[in-house]
Design a protein around this motif. Sequence first.
Motif, PDB file in Angstrom:
ATOM      1  N   ILE A  35       0.813  -1.173   0.072  1.00 10.12           N
ATOM      2  CA  ILE A  35       0.004   0.118  -0.008  1.00 10.12           C
ATOM      3  C   ILE A  35       0.848   1.242  -0.048  1.00 10.12           C
ATOM      4  O   ILE A  35       1.846   1.266   0.447  1.00 10.12           O
ATOM      5  CB  ILE A  35      -0.875   0.188   1.267  1.00 10.12           C
ATOM      6  N   ALA A  36       0.474   2.117  -0.731  1.00  9.47           N
ATOM      7  CA  ALA A  36       1.237   3.471  -0.790  1.00  9.47           C
ATOM      8  C   ALA A  36       0.196   4.767  -0.806  1.00  9.47           C
ATOM      9  O   ALA A  36      -0.865   4.345  -1.007  1.00  9.47           O
ATOM     10  CB  ALA A  36       2.061   3.535  -2.192  1.00  9.47           C
ATOM     11  N   ILE A  37       0.737   5.819  -0.349  1.00 12.04           N
ATOM     12  CA  ILE A  37      -0.006   6.902  -0.474  1.00 12.04           C
ATOM     13  C   ILE A  37       0.655   8.048  -1.441  1.00 12.04           C
ATOM     14  O   ILE A  37       1.908   8.302  -0.875  1.00 12.04           O
ATOM     15  CB  ILE A  37      -0.419   7.741   1.157  1.00 12.04           C
ATOM     16  N   ARG A  38      -0.051   8.412  -2.266  1.00 14.45           N
ATOM     17  CA  ARG A  38       0.655   9.491  -3.237  1.00 14.45           C
ATOM     18  C   ARG A  38       0.787  11.007  -2.742  1.00 14.45           C
ATOM     19  O   ARG A  38      -0.007  11.193  -1.599  1.00 14.45           O
ATOM     20  CB  ARG A  38       0.194   9.497  -4.582  1.00 14.45           C
ATOM     21  N   ARG A  39       1.551  11.754  -3.165  1.00 18.68           N
ATOM     22  CA  ARG A  39       1.600  13.134  -2.697  1.00 18.68           C
ATOM     23  C   ARG A  39       0.043  13.769  -2.683  1.00 18.68           C
ATOM     24  O   ARG A  39      -0.046  14.766  -1.972  1.00 18.68           O
ATOM     25  CB  ARG A  39       2.406  14.030  -3.280  1.00 18.68           C
ATOM     26  N   ASP A  40      -0.618  13.618  -3.540  1.00 14.12           N
ATOM     27  CA  ASP A  40      -1.934  13.998  -3.881  1.00 14.12           C
ATOM     28  C   ASP A  40      -3.096  13.428  -2.887  1.00 14.12           C
ATOM     29  O   ASP A  40      -4.405  13.682  -2.960  1.00 14.12           O
ATOM     30  CB  ASP A  40      -2.565  13.871  -5.511  1.00 14.12           C
ATOM     31  N   PHE A  59      -8.063   1.994   6.804  1.00 18.19           N
ATOM     32  CA  PHE A  59      -6.703   1.868   7.109  1.00 18.19           C
ATOM     33  C   PHE A  59      -6.139   3.175   7.784  1.00 18.19           C
ATOM     34  O   PHE A  59      -5.290   2.817   8.537  1.00 18.19           O
ATOM     35  CB  PHE A  59      -6.271   2.022   5.612  1.00 18.19           C
ATOM     36  N   ALA A  60      -6.589   4.243   7.750  1.00 19.25           N
ATOM     37  CA  ALA A  60      -5.960   5.495   8.563  1.00 19.25           C
ATOM     38  C   ALA A  60      -6.228   5.243   9.971  1.00 19.25           C
ATOM     39  O   ALA A  60      -5.195   5.883  10.583  1.00 19.25           O
ATOM     40  CB  ALA A  60      -6.949   6.797   7.819  1.00 19.25           C
ATOM     41  N   ALA A  70       9.178   6.358   9.570  1.00 23.78           N
ATOM     42  CA  ALA A  70       8.281   5.337   8.502  1.00 23.78           C
ATOM     43  C   ALA A  70       7.100   5.253   9.102  1.00 23.78           C
ATOM     44  O   ALA A  70       6.669   5.413  10.216  1.00 23.78           O
ATOM     45  CB  ALA A  70       9.317   3.771   8.534  1.00 23.78           C
ATOM     46  N   PHE A  71       6.285   4.849   7.926  1.00 23.08           N
ATOM     47  CA  PHE A  71       4.920   4.915   8.093  1.00 23.08           C
ATOM     48  C   PHE A  71       4.323   3.382   8.131  1.00 23.08           C
ATOM     49  O   PHE A  71       4.952   2.603   7.235  1.00 23.08           O
ATOM     50  CB  PHE A  71       4.030   5.596   7.040  1.00 23.08           C
ATOM     51  N   TRP A  72       3.572   3.032   9.042  1.00 24.86           N
ATOM     52  CA  TRP A  72       2.973   1.669   8.992  1.00 24.86           C
ATOM     53  C   TRP A  72       1.498   1.670   9.487  1.00 24.86           C
ATOM     54  O   TRP A  72       0.916   2.325   9.976  1.00 24.86           O
ATOM     55  CB  TRP A  72       3.784   1.190  10.585  1.00 24.86           C
ATOM     56  N   LEU A  73       0.955   0.469   8.952  1.00 22.75           N
ATOM     57  CA  LEU A  73      -0.417   0.051   9.342  1.00 22.75           C
ATOM     58  C   LEU A  73      -0.199  -0.998  10.475  1.00 22.75           C
ATOM     59  O   LEU A  73       0.621  -1.913  10.011  1.00 22.75           O
ATOM     60  CB  LEU A  73      -1.106  -0.528   8.149  1.00 22.75           C
ATOM     61  N   VAL A  74      -0.649  -0.682  11.539  1.00 23.57           N
ATOM     62  CA  VAL A  74      -0.516  -1.556  12.746  1.00 23.57           C
ATOM     63  C   VAL A  74      -1.726  -1.859  13.313  1.00 23.57           C
ATOM     64  O   VAL A  74      -2.653  -0.980  13.831  1.00 23.57           O
ATOM     65  CB  VAL A  74       0.385  -0.742  13.837  1.00 23.57           C
ATOM     66  N   THR A  75      -2.172  -3.346  13.398  1.00 20.20           N
ATOM     67  CA  THR A  75      -3.240  -4.024  14.081  1.00 20.20           C
ATOM     68  C   THR A  75      -2.764  -4.617  15.372  1.00 20.20           C
ATOM     69  O   THR A  75      -1.616  -5.022  15.264  1.00 20.20           O
ATOM     70  CB  THR A  75      -4.059  -4.638  13.218  1.00 20.20           C
ATOM     71  N   ILE A  82       4.032   0.989   4.768  1.00 26.14           N
ATOM     72  CA  ILE A  82       3.652   1.496   3.969  1.00 26.14           C
ATOM     73  C   ILE A  82       4.547   2.354   3.271  1.00 26.14           C
ATOM     74  O   ILE A  82       5.210   3.436   3.939  1.00 26.14           O
ATOM     75  CB  ILE A  82       2.120   1.746   3.847  1.00 26.14           C
ATOM     76  N   ASP A  83       4.369   3.075   1.745  1.00 23.42           N
ATOM     77  CA  ASP A  83       5.295   4.037   1.490  1.00 23.42           C
ATOM     78  C   ASP A  83       4.277   5.474   1.432  1.00 23.42           C
ATOM     79  O   ASP A  83       2.996   5.156   0.863  1.00 23.42           O
ATOM     80  CB  ASP A  83       5.650   3.880  -0.033  1.00 23.42           C
ATOM     81  N   VAL A  84       4.616   6.536   1.849  1.00 17.00           N
ATOM     82  CA  VAL A  84       4.109   7.885   1.978  1.00 17.00           C
ATOM     83  C   VAL A  84       4.913   8.805   1.010  1.00 17.00           C
ATOM     84  O   VAL A  84       5.965   8.875   1.728  1.00 17.00           O
ATOM     85  CB  VAL A  84       3.886   8.104   3.369  1.00 17.00           C
ATOM     86  N   GLU A  85       4.539   9.255  -0.290  1.00 13.81           N
ATOM     87  CA  GLU A  85       5.241  10.259  -1.087  1.00 13.81           C
ATOM     88  C   GLU A  85       5.453  11.431  -0.214  1.00 13.81           C
ATOM     89  O   GLU A  85       6.742  11.855  -0.198  1.00 13.81           O
ATOM     90  CB  GLU A  85       4.584  10.396  -2.287  1.00 13.81           C
TER      91      GLU A  85
END
Length: 188
Positions: A35-40, A59-60, A70-75, A82-85
């Motif tokens: 999963i990634a989040i683009r700049r937009d 997800f948020a 670094a960004f993570w999805l954590v349950t 995940i990659d965040v631009e």
Amino acid sequence: MSKQAPARKSLKELMKSGEGLSGFPWPDRYVDFDIAIRRDGTWTYRGDPIRRQKLCQLFATVLQRDEEGAFWLVTPAEKGRIDVEDAPFVAVEMVEETDDAGRPVLNFRTNLDYWVAAGADHPIRVSVDAETGEPSPYIEIRDGLEALIARPVFYDLVERAESVDDGQATELVVSSAGARFSLGRIPL
């Protein structure tokens, strides 16, 4: 007399408010979510946009940032980087209101329909690219997670700013909920 634990919010309430599910130890199990989040502000899975906003809101609620940035999805059961631009959210709208003391309060809506009021708990900051001089404005949403303030919203913010001269530069400053934020300095 027993002390009651504070009521936990439901996942639906967290999705609506933009708050996060946190406060538990991170699990050892690692999963590659791709999963990634683009700049937009577009969330993607395997490169394709996730078109269901409710899924992105879900997800948020488990989005966290570690000490290294670094960004993570954590349950409670698993975690995945995940990659965040740029920033995980984008502030797409701003509305000015007045609080009970007559002070301005700048409220920002994110691309996931979360509202936050700029202030001590949700500061505004502006980062300037050293090479291009291009400003990138942000507002903190929660727990070190920020929203990039969209260009039209930033222009509106600049229009509301007051100029403060110190003899060497003019600083653009906005106020919200009793806090003041610098949008940048222009040498005289």
